[in-house]
Write a protein that holds these residues in place. Structure first.
Motif: not given
Length: 289
Positions: A95-106, A116-125, A224-225, A286-288
């Motif tokens: 699984p990956v970490e992800m930063f997603a913004s705007s429509g990308g966050a959707v 649900p097992y594709d992403v460990t941490t998602l930061v939805a901006h 996912t966090r 991402l580091a928590g």
């Protein structure tokens, strides 16, 4: 080192960029950065602040370098989430970490709900999920007004209406709808109509993004966090409000990042944020920390 690749599916060619080695040099998962309708070029200023990470950027189907053969023009988050899942599978690095913004966050929230097992941490901006708002009906009317202005008078009128709508403070009241139509020239926008009606931001092509209803039960159940983020300069506007409501529904407070809705953008965007400070905050989250 950047390696551009293309994932060919039955109905689309998805172009993505791998910045750094795979497998990763430090053993950490790759860091995806995604937007919508922004393509990979929107992360030009942010990626260099992560020289120690392998970063993946991509163009959603039908945008930038990615083409589609499905006969559609809409930007459905479920379709884009399936594309992301396919890219992660092809990389073999999940699984990956992800930063997603705007429509990308959707899209990213949809990915977490469906895979649900594709992403460990998602930061939805600042996901623009108007369905979660207490004034959702009025917000839908306001966004429909943007599309109507664009359809009637072209890009300049549509963008001026979009800026007016997205900078409005608080709920959309009768006062908002009583305003005269904004003058594109006051925003430095063209007043002439070039006849095109395919802008992914102003047309109905992205209606599926802003009208998407997140599966809250699936998000809560996922391993996912999920961190919901807002810009420090966005207080009170539409995407700040959607983000704070979503964070509350997920049992958290929104995490404040530097700058505005495009806080990671550089001067090449014409709407620069604070990419260095933004990257520092993203590292900490991402580091928590």
């Amino acid at each position: 080192m950047t390696n551009t690749r293309t994932l060919q599916t039955t109905d689309a060619d998805i172009v993505y960029d791998v910045h750094g080695p795979l497998p990763t040099a430090d053993g950490r998962p790759p860091l995806f950065m995604i937007g919508q309708p922004m393509d990979a070029s929107g992360f030009t200023a942010l990626v260099p602040h992560f020289p120690d990470r392998t970063v993946i950027t991509y163009d959603p189907r039908g945008l930038g370098r990615s083409t589609r053969r499905d006969g559609r023009v809409d930007h459905d988050p479920t379709v884009q989430a399936a594309d992301l899942h396919a890219v992660i599978e092809e990389l073999g690095a999940g699984p990956v970490e992800m930063f997603a913004s705007s429509g990308g966050a959707v899209t990213a929230l949809t990915l977490v709900a469906t895979h649900p097992y594709d992403v460990t941490t998602l930061v939805a901006h600042e996901p623009p999920l108007i369905a979660v708002l207490p004034d959702a009906a009025a917000a839908e009317r306001a966004t429909a007004g943007v599309r109507e202005a664009y359809e009637a008078k072209g890009w300049g009128a549509g963008m001026a209406t979009f800026i007016t709508m997205t900078s409005w403070q608080g709920e959309f009241t009768d006062e908002y709808f009583a305003q005269p139509a904004p003058d594109p020239a006051q925003f430095g926008m063209p007043t002439e109509d070039d006849g095109s009606r395919d802008d992914p931001l102003l047309s109905d092509r992205s209606s599926a993004v802003i009208n998407y209803r997140p599966d809250m039960a699936a998000l809560a159940a996922a391993p996912t966090r999920v961190v919901i983020a807002v810009g420090a300069e966005s207080t009170g506007i539409l995407t700040d409000r959607t983000s704070r409501v979503l964070a509350e529904l997920l049992g958290q407070q929104a995490t404040v990042f530097p700058s505005h809705h495009g806080g990671f953008l550089g001067p090449e965007s014409g709407y620069p944020g604070q990419p260095e400070a933004f990257a520092g905050k993203l590292r900490d989250v991402l580091a928590g920390d």
